[in-house]
Each structure stands twice: as C-alpha cells, then as structure tokens.
Design an enzyme around this catalytic site. Structure first.
Site, PDB file in Angstrom:
ATOM      1  N   ASP A 130      -5.978  43.383 -15.326  1.00 39.28           N
ATOM      2  CA  ASP A 130      -5.896  44.221 -14.130  1.00 39.28           C
ATOM      3  C   ASP A 130      -7.205  44.942 -13.816  1.00 39.28           C
ATOM      4  O   ASP A 130      -7.493  45.248 -12.683  1.00 39.28           O
ATOM      5  CB  ASP A 130      -4.749  45.236 -14.259  1.00 39.28           C
ATOM      6  CG  ASP A 130      -4.772  45.961 -15.600  1.00 39.28           C
ATOM      7  OD1 ASP A 130      -5.819  45.933 -16.265  1.00 39.28           O
ATOM      8  OD2 ASP A 130      -3.755  46.562 -15.972  1.00 39.28           O
ATOM      9  N   ILE A 178       0.840  -1.203   0.000  1.00 41.61           N
ATOM     10  CA  ILE A 178       0.000   0.000   0.000  1.00 41.61           C
ATOM     11  C   ILE A 178       0.879   1.259   0.000  1.00 41.61           C
ATOM     12  O   ILE A 178       1.644   1.479   0.923  1.00 41.61           O
ATOM     13  CB  ILE A 178      -0.953  -0.013   1.209  1.00 41.61           C
ATOM     14  CG1 ILE A 178      -1.924  -1.169   1.033  1.00 41.61           C
ATOM     15  CG2 ILE A 178      -1.700   1.306   1.308  1.00 41.61           C
ATOM     16  CD1 ILE A 178      -2.772  -1.431   2.222  1.00 41.61           C
ATOM     17  N   GLU A 228       1.244   4.313   0.966  1.00 45.11           N
ATOM     18  CA  GLU A 228       0.504   5.225   1.844  1.00 45.11           C
ATOM     19  C   GLU A 228       0.905   6.699   1.676  1.00 45.11           C
ATOM     20  O   GLU A 228       0.104   7.588   1.887  1.00 45.11           O
ATOM     21  CB  GLU A 228       0.635   4.793   3.317  1.00 45.11           C
ATOM     22  CG  GLU A 228       2.003   4.946   3.925  1.00 45.11           C
ATOM     23  CD  GLU A 228       2.937   3.810   3.482  1.00 45.11           C
ATOM     24  OE1 GLU A 228       4.094   3.859   3.856  1.00 45.11           O
ATOM     25  OE2 GLU A 228       2.515   2.892   2.754  1.00 45.11           O
ATOM     26  N   ASP A 267      -0.992  41.412 -21.244  1.00 48.05           N
ATOM     27  CA  ASP A 267      -1.209  42.840 -21.478  1.00 48.05           C
ATOM     28  C   ASP A 267       0.115  43.455 -21.854  1.00 48.05           C
ATOM     29  O   ASP A 267       1.163  42.949 -21.477  1.00 48.05           O
ATOM     30  CB  ASP A 267      -1.663  43.523 -20.184  1.00 48.05           C
ATOM     31  CG  ASP A 267      -3.137  43.350 -19.939  1.00 48.05           C
ATOM     32  OD1 ASP A 267      -3.846  43.024 -20.899  1.00 48.05           O
ATOM     33  OD2 ASP A 267      -3.561  43.549 -18.794  1.00 48.05           O
ATOM     34  N   ASP A 299     -11.866  42.807 -16.535  1.00 51.24           N
ATOM     35  CA  ASP A 299     -11.052  41.662 -16.942  1.00 51.24           C
ATOM     36  C   ASP A 299     -11.434  40.384 -16.199  1.00 51.24           C
ATOM     37  O   ASP A 299     -11.009  39.292 -16.574  1.00 51.24           O
ATOM     38  CB  ASP A 299      -9.558  41.945 -16.691  1.00 51.24           C
ATOM     39  CG  ASP A 299      -9.005  42.971 -17.662  1.00 51.24           C
ATOM     40  OD1 ASP A 299      -9.562  43.078 -18.769  1.00 51.24           O
ATOM     41  OD2 ASP A 299      -8.024  43.653 -17.323  1.00 51.24           O
ATOM     42  N   ASP A 323      12.446   5.106   2.815  1.00 48.33           N
ATOM     43  CA  ASP A 323      11.735   5.617   1.637  1.00 48.33           C
ATOM     44  C   ASP A 323      11.430   7.105   1.725  1.00 48.33           C
ATOM     45  O   ASP A 323      11.630   7.851   0.791  1.00 48.33           O
ATOM     46  CB  ASP A 323      10.395   4.885   1.463  1.00 48.33           C
ATOM     47  CG  ASP A 323      10.531   3.741   0.483  1.00 48.33           C
ATOM     48  OD1 ASP A 323      11.692   3.439   0.132  1.00 48.33           O
ATOM     49  OD2 ASP A 323       9.502   3.178   0.091  1.00 48.33           O
TER      50      ASP A 323
HETATM   51  P1  ATP Z   1      -2.783  47.167 -22.059  1.00 50.93           P
HETATM   52  O1  ATP Z   1      -4.059  46.460 -22.313  1.00 50.93           O
HETATM   53  O2  ATP Z   1      -1.671  46.789 -22.914  1.00 50.93           O
HETATM   54  O3  ATP Z   1      -2.384  47.202 -20.626  1.00 50.93           O
HETATM   55  P2  ATP Z   1      -3.777  49.676 -21.615  1.00 50.93           P
HETATM   56  O4  ATP Z   1      -4.154  49.094 -20.311  1.00 50.93           O
HETATM   57  O5  ATP Z   1      -2.945  50.878 -21.605  1.00 50.93           O
HETATM   58  O6  ATP Z   1      -3.088  48.647 -22.523  1.00 50.93           O
HETATM   59  P3  ATP Z   1      -6.155  50.943 -21.823  1.00 50.93           P
HETATM   60  O7  ATP Z   1      -5.755  51.496 -20.520  1.00 50.93           O
HETATM   61  O8  ATP Z   1      -7.444  50.269 -21.978  1.00 50.93           O
HETATM   62  O9  ATP Z   1      -5.085  49.972 -22.371  1.00 50.93           O
HETATM   63  O10 ATP Z   1      -6.021  52.143 -22.847  1.00 50.93           O
HETATM   64  C1  ATP Z   1      -6.491  52.021 -24.135  1.00 50.93           C
HETATM   65  C2  ATP Z   1      -6.367  53.346 -24.857  1.00 50.93           C
HETATM   66  O11 ATP Z   1      -7.131  54.329 -24.181  1.00 50.93           O
HETATM   67  C3  ATP Z   1      -4.961  53.900 -24.927  1.00 50.93           C
HETATM   68  O12 ATP Z   1      -4.290  53.447 -26.043  1.00 50.93           O
HETATM   69  C4  ATP Z   1      -5.199  55.380 -24.997  1.00 50.93           C
HETATM   70  O13 ATP Z   1      -5.460  55.756 -26.326  1.00 50.93           O
HETATM   71  C5  ATP Z   1      -6.445  55.573 -24.195  1.00 50.93           C
HETATM   72  N1  ATP Z   1      -6.136  55.952 -22.814  1.00 50.93           N
HETATM   73  C6  ATP Z   1      -5.420  55.270 -21.899  1.00 50.93           C
HETATM   74  N2  ATP Z   1      -5.368  55.908 -20.733  1.00 50.93           N
HETATM   75  C7  ATP Z   1      -6.077  57.031 -20.876  1.00 50.93           C
HETATM   76  C8  ATP Z   1      -6.420  58.119 -20.015  1.00 50.93           C
HETATM   77  N3  ATP Z   1      -6.024  58.172 -18.761  1.00 50.93           N
HETATM   78  N4  ATP Z   1      -7.171  59.092 -20.519  1.00 50.93           N
HETATM   79  C9  ATP Z   1      -7.608  59.058 -21.788  1.00 50.93           C
HETATM   80  N5  ATP Z   1      -7.324  58.075 -22.644  1.00 50.93           N
HETATM   81  C10 ATP Z   1      -6.574  57.069 -22.218  1.00 50.93           C
END
Ligand code: ATP
Length: 751
Positions: free
Chosen positions: A629, A289, A291, A333, A633, A727
């Site tokens: 994040d 066995i 165990e 991402d 998501d 063992d």
């Molecule tokens: P990843 O998915 O690679 O982490 P990310 O998290 O930067 O990219 P988002 O944060 O969704 O992606 O941003 C997508 C788009 O939105 C960017 O490419 C930009 O054009 C615009 N963006 C990001 N942050 C801001 C902000 N604080 N204010 C206005 N527009 C923004």
C-alpha cells in the site's frame, strides 16, 4: 510569464489564479474552468473509429480465402447456369461476420476503457472549503491540491505549504533521489526544472512528508505535457495467450494450405474437373482456419475482468487475469488485509504498572506516568477528531492513531483541546523504515517537548532514561529487560505494541530531522492494541491450502504479534518458521533463496525487503502475488507476478504500480480473484478445444471424402454456417461456464 510562478510569492500566484488558499475554488468556478482549459489529461492516441474497426475485420487471411471462394462459386455458377446466388451469400456472410467482429471488439474496448477509468488516479483538492477526493482528470488551474506521502502529483503545482516534503521527479529531471521541496519564493528566472524547489510537477510522486500546492498547469500545459509525445505509452492489450493463439492459428493455416494442395492434386489425378476440385480445396481452407481463436481469448478475458470488478478486484491489465489463475504464493500484508485494521487499545504499561484499558481507571485515578503516556502519545498523532453536534465524536486517519485518540476520549481527554494547549511546532513524520514518529510541542510554560511513539526496539534504541513514578532516571539493562518481557507478553496475545517516549528541548534545532531530535529520550511506557483478524480470512486461507497456494504473511509489526495472528488464521503451522527484516538483511541471496519456503511469517519487514522476498520465491519457480500500500512498496509490486494494491488505504503510487487493485483491501478477495482467474483460464481452454475439434472434424470429412473420391460433402456456405453460427454460439456459452467443482482443490497450472 507563465513559466515563472516559482519566482513569484505565494500570494501573488494565488491572486493571479483567483483562488483563496482557505476555501479553494467553488464548484461553479471549477465547472467553468474545466470548459475553458479542458480535462487534466495528456492527449492520448486516437481511439479507433467504428469504421476502422469494421475494415480491420477484412484484413485476415480467412477473408482473402472466402473472397476467392466467392469468386470461384461465381465462375462455377455462371458456367453451370445456376447464377451468382452462392457468391452473394458468401459476400453477405462476410459482411455480417465483419459486423459481429466489430461489435465484439468495440465491447471489449469499452469494458477496458471503463476499467482504465476505474483505476485512474485520484487526488485530494480543497473546494468550497472542504477537502475532497476527485479524479485527477477533473483538476483545473487554481485548484488547491492537498499532498500526502504516496500521492501522485496530478498537475503542475506552485507549492504553498511543504512540511518535510520530498518528491521523486526523476522522470522529468533525471535526478534519481527524491528532492526536498519548500514553498519559498525563488529569486531567479530561467531556472532548470530540477532547481525549482517550490514547484511540484505532474506525474512526480510524494515520497515523504506532506504539503499543499496551487495548480498552475494542467493536461498538455504541464511540463510532462510538453514531452508527452516522447512518453506516449503504447497500449498493448494483446495478452501472451492471445499472441500464442495467433501463432497457433498461423501454423494451422499453413498445415491446411498443404492439405488443400494435396487434395487438389489427388482429385485431379482421380480425373475430376479441376474447377470443382479447386472449389473443394477452398472449402477445406475455410474449414481449417480457426478464425475465432485469437479474439475469443480477449473476449473471455474482458468479460472476466468485468466479473472481477463486481468481486472487488480491479484488474488493470488483461494479461494479469491469465497470471492470476497460476498464482502459487500469496504474500499478504497483515494490517488491514488479513486483519480488520480496527485497532483498540486494551493494555498499557508505565513505570512498572500494567493498565487494563478494557476496564479503564477513572480519569482522576490516572497517575503522573499514565497521564504522560496518554499525553505524549496523543500529541504525537495525526488522526483527526471532530466533535459532532449530538455530543458524539468522529475520527479519521491511521487506525493505530485513532485507537489512541479513542482510548484517551474514554478517559475524558480530548485530543483537540490538548493540542490547543500544547500546539505542535514541528514534526518528523512516521515512516515504515524508521518505525517511529515524533512531534515537537510548546508546553504551557513556553518550553519545548519532543513526543515520540513507535515500535519498541526502535524506541528503546533512542532511549537513555526512563520515567518511573514521576521521576526521570537513567534506564538500566534491567529496565530494558522488564520492558521487553512486558512487550513479549502483549505481543503473544496478538497485540500491536507501541512504545512512547519524550524529551524536553532547550531550543528548537535549526534542522529538525530524525538524526537531530530522536535521541536521548525518556521512556514512558507501552500501549497494546488489538486488531482482530477478518473473519472471512480463515476460510480463504483454508481454500488456498487445498488449491496448492501458499499464503504468507509480511508485516511491519513485531514478530511475536505477527506469529500470534498468523497462527490464529492458519497461515503459521507447526514446523513453520518466522523471520524478521533484520534476519533477512543478514542473509545473502543464496541462503534466502534456499530457505524461503520454510518461512510463513516475515515480520518487522521494511518495504525494501519485500523485493528480495518476492525474488526469493520466484527463484523457486513460484508465481507470486504480493500486496502493498505504501509508496515504498512500488518496486515489490512491480517485481511480483501479480502486484496487488489496496483500494482504500493504498497510496496512488502503489495503485499505479500494481496489476490488481482490491476495492475492499481484503485478503479473501485475492483468493476469490485467483479462483476467477482459474475459471477464466479453464473456459478459454474449453473454447479452444471446442473450436479446434470442430475445425478438425470438417477438415477430416473433406480430406477423407476427397481420398475416397465421393465429391465435396461441404460447400463453403455450409462450412461458414457451421463456423459462424453453430460453432460460435456454443463457444460463447462455454466461455460463460461456471467454475468446475475442483477449481480450488487442484494444484495451480503451470502457465
Ligand atoms: P503490515 O505491513 O502488516 O500492513 P503495518 O503496515 O502496520 O503492517 P507499518 O505501518 O510499517 O506496518 O508499521 C510498522 C511498525 O511501526 C508497527 O508495528 C508499529 O510499531 C509502528 N507504527 C505503526 N504506525 C505507527 C504510527 N502511526 N506512529 C508510530 N509508530 C507506528
């Protein structure tokens, strides 16, 4: 009365709870309330006591057989005048074995508890006038909790401030869509939970906007606490592998039992004494066995989990360690995971002119358009700027926005001073679906101005005019083409491009939201920022490839920017393709599933596309790790075989939905974790092979001895010595083995 906080004014509630909304509680006050109300957690299942663990060790079939062996030895000993020594020895070994088992179980349990503690949610509270992050269990009634999108509400709160705040509270109210919250007093009693719009309940999540609330109930005193018994989550630490090993052990046990009966019969047929033959059969059962089999995998996994913590990966459940080792695709991402998330504005464009921020103009050289570009983008940021006594500055917030604050500072424009001149009256927060953000500020002459920044296409979509040399005129198709070309140029050098626009408003709309205010804007210009790749990512991507793991980039950023960076770090290779969220939306599942393997870069992706991407890879038989994040998501993290959340920038919701939390947000850590997963898997296999081969050896020896009738070569005591001492120690050593050299040069194993 306690139930009716929603029908009292904010001031009244704060007075009752004896807290100021400006400073929060003091640390002494928190200390004292913590003793009074206890920690903010639901009563969990009672922990097993040590004694219970000890007695549990005697439950196995192995122990029953050993007890039989002890009894038999006693009978034979008395009959042959050798006394009870052998029985006592067996009993002593049994007890020692139970103690060892108990200690090991306790250790595994403690390391899992420590892990739970590490991955438990955190919250932001205002105490002694400072906003600080605390473990949610340390929250007390009267605490002022600061809420942002993606936070998990840690206790029952009466809201004292809510800016466009939406909360998902379906678990409590059954309402499937997020509900809008406010801080106004409700003129009613006995309202159902779902109608208490100025309350936020423990375990709900903030899906949009931000706010503040004062804690009115913690732990079992919350609404969730009242139904906690219904929600009591069953904690199952048994992993698929340990379950399978348990089954294997059972099968082997039955086989052994069959052989026992067989040699007993053969022995008696040879004319041997039946009592001695019974003893031999029992010895064989002890030998056969395996165990240690089931517990060993748990122990090896628990040790592995501790090592992973040191490598910056907190694994939230034991089964994920097993799965980690078999990952075949890592969907990562871009921003912050593959790149450093340290953005710097290096280029700009307004009304036909490029601006080189690497060699910035002098502040007095800025023309009207450039000033508007900086002013609008700066007023439309949430990043914080703090001036330090030594004349330096400190920034905090979203790196994209910090980049804007910094470039303006270099041109002697202080965000705080600007915001004092043009105070913010309202806002529509950024979200990754809309990819825009806007604020409404009051100008010096009392007029209102909407300032907007966002992705280029998303901004052009709401633009009707353009600012050129201080004059506003309707935007032409030619203008749009020029702007797109400019954007293309910046994106090809891997720059993230933000577009900036504004609009003067006559009056404040009654209802400020994206539909009512983000339209008919005046286009101002572009800001291009670099975000360098993490240096260690190149090597990690290379390792992935030799290990048969496909790294894939998923990003909200523009396709051209994404491809430029993916190319730089080796994710995008010749012949690969890139798709956008819009392309994905246009595809049906079938097409996406068929083509998914061609795409290395998924750009302009919104969180809802991520679930489809994971499913598509899974449909090809892949084991998918997916990072995330944001609050949106969570579904993709759950769908993935390994959901990976970001410890630094990740929201609490994402962490809660994930299997692994990266404490350094680094892609390279995922790869190291996969390597560790493979090492652990290998070692468990080694231990199993070793234990099984030892058992088979013993069984064969006794079996052959009985067939050729040469008496019992191994007594139960000898077998126990082999199994428990000679063992288990080498098995433990094997479980600590370093990784094989080929661990990341061979293909993933099929789980
Ligand atoms: P990843 O998915 O690679 O982490 P990310 O998290 O930067 O990219 P988002 O944060 O969704 O992606 O941003 C997508 C788009 O939105 C960017 O490419 C930009 O054009 C615009 N963006 C990001 N942050 C801001 C902000 N604080 N204010 C206005 N527009 C923004």
């Amino acid at each position: 009365m306690k139930d009716y906080y929603y029908s009292q004014s904010v001031e009244e509630v704060l007075r009752q709870l004896e807290v100021s909304p400006d400073t929060g509680l003091s640390e002494e006050e928190v200390e004292q309330r913590l003793t009074q109300y206890g920690p903010n957690k639901l009563k969990s299942k009672k922990q097993k006591t040590l004694l219970a663990m000890f007695f549990e060790q005697f439950k196995s079939i192995m122990v029953v057989i050993l007890l039989a062996a002890a009894a038999l030895s006693g009978v034979i000993g008395i009959m042959e005048g050798e006394g009870l020594v052998e029985s006592y020895v067996i009993l002593a070994i049994l007890i020692i074995n139970a103690i060892i088992g108990m200690v090991q179980e306790k250790k595994a349990q403690s390391s899992l508890d420590a892990l739970n503690q590490m991955s438990s949610p955190h919250s932001k509270v205002l105490r002694d006038g400072q906003v600080m992050e605390v473990t949610s269990t340390d929250i007390v009634p009267g605490d002022i909790v600061v809420l942002d999108t993606g936070d998990i509400i840690p206790a029952d709160l009466r809201l004292i401030e809510a800016v466009n705040m939406k909360v998902q509270e379906s678990a409590l109210t059954g309402e499937s869509v997020p509900v809008e919250k406010n801080a106004q007093v409700l003129d009613a009693v006995e309202l159902p939970l779902g109608d208490r719009d100025n309350m936020a309940f423990s375990t709900s999540t903030v899906t949009y906007g931000r706010g503040k609330g004062v804690v009115v109930g913690t732990g079992m005193g919350t609404e969730v606490g009242k139904i906690a018994n219904m929600l009591q989550n069953t904690e199952d630490t048994e992993t698929p592998m340990s379950k399978r090993l348990g089954q294997l052990g059972k099968v082997l046990g039955y086989v052994a039992l069959g052989i026992c009966v067989f040699i007993f019969i053969i022995g008696v047929l040879y004319g041997n004494d039946w009592l001695h033959m019974l003893m031999m059969a029992v010895s064989l059962a002890v030998a056969a066995i395996p165990e240690g089999l089931q517990i060993v995998s748990t122990i090896v996994l628990a040790i592995g989990v501790q090592r992973l913590v040191k490598m910056n990966a907190i694994v939230r459940t034991l089964p994920s360690v097993e799965t980690l080792g078999s990952v075949t695709v890592i969907c990562s991402d871009k921003t912050g995971t593959l790149t450093q998330n340290k953005m710097t504005v290096v280029e700009g464009w307004t009304g036909g002119n490029r601006i080189d921020f690497r060699n910035p103009p002098l502040p007095e050289e800025l023309d009207n358009d450039e000033q508007t570009l900086l002013q609008s983008s700066l007023l439309c940021t949430d990043a914080h700027l703090k001036s330090l006594p030594d004349g330096k500055y400190e920034t905090a917030g979203d790196p994209t926005e910090i980049a804007i604050v910094n470039v303006a500072l270099g041109l002697k424009i202080d965000k705080n001073a600007l915001e004092r001149r043009f105070p913010r009256l309202n806002e529509v927060p950024f979200d990754s679906e809309r990819k825009r953000m806007s604020t409404i500020n009051r100008m010096e002459d009392g007029t209102l101005r909407l300032n907007l920044k966002g992705g280029l296409d998303e901004t052009l979509a709401v633009t009707t005019h353009i600012l050129v040399h201080g004059k506003i005129r309707p935007i032409t198709e030619e203008d749009r083409e020029t702007i797109r070309k400019e954007n293309q140029q910046m994106a090809q050098s891997a720059l993230r491009v933000l577009a900036v626009a504004y609009k003067d408003l006559d009056t404040m709309p009654a209802d400020v939201n994206a539909e009512t205010v983000e339209k008919d804007l005046v286009f101002v210009g572009l800001l291009g920022m670099i975000d360098p790749a993490r240096p260690e990512v190149l090597e990690a991507v290379r390792i992935c490839k030799t290990a048969g793991i496909r790294p894939v980039m998923i990003t909200g950023d523009h396709k051209v920017t994404a491809v430029a960076i993916a190319d730089e770090i080796g994710i995008y290779n010749q012949g690969d393709k890139a798709v956008t969220g819009t392309d994905i939306e246009a595809m049906d599942d079938d097409t996406l599933y068929r083509n998914v393997e061609e795409y290395s870069v998924y750009a302009r992706v919104a969180p809802e596309h991520k679930v489809r991407i994971v499913k598509a890879w899974q449909s090809q038989g892949d084991i998918v790790a997916m990072t995330g994040d944001g609050v949106n998501d969570a579904p993709a993290l759950k769908q993935a075989d390994i959901g990976v959340s970001m410890g630094i920038v990740g929201t609490e919701v994402a962490k809660e939905a994930s299997d692994v939390i990266l404490t350094d947000d680094n892609f390279a850590t995922i790869v190291s974790a996969v390597e560790e997963g493979r090492r652990i898997y290998d070692n468990i296999l080694k231990v199993i092979q070793f234990l099984l081969s030892a058992n088979v050896g013993e069984v064969l020896l006794i079996f052959i001895a009985s067939i050729v009738n040469i008496g019992n070569p191994l007594t139960p005591i000898l077998i126990l010595w082999i199994n428990l001492v000679t063992d288990s120690l080498p098995a433990l050593a094997l479980s600590m083995d370093p990784a094989n050299k080929d661990v990341m040069t061979r293909q993933p194993t099929d789980p």
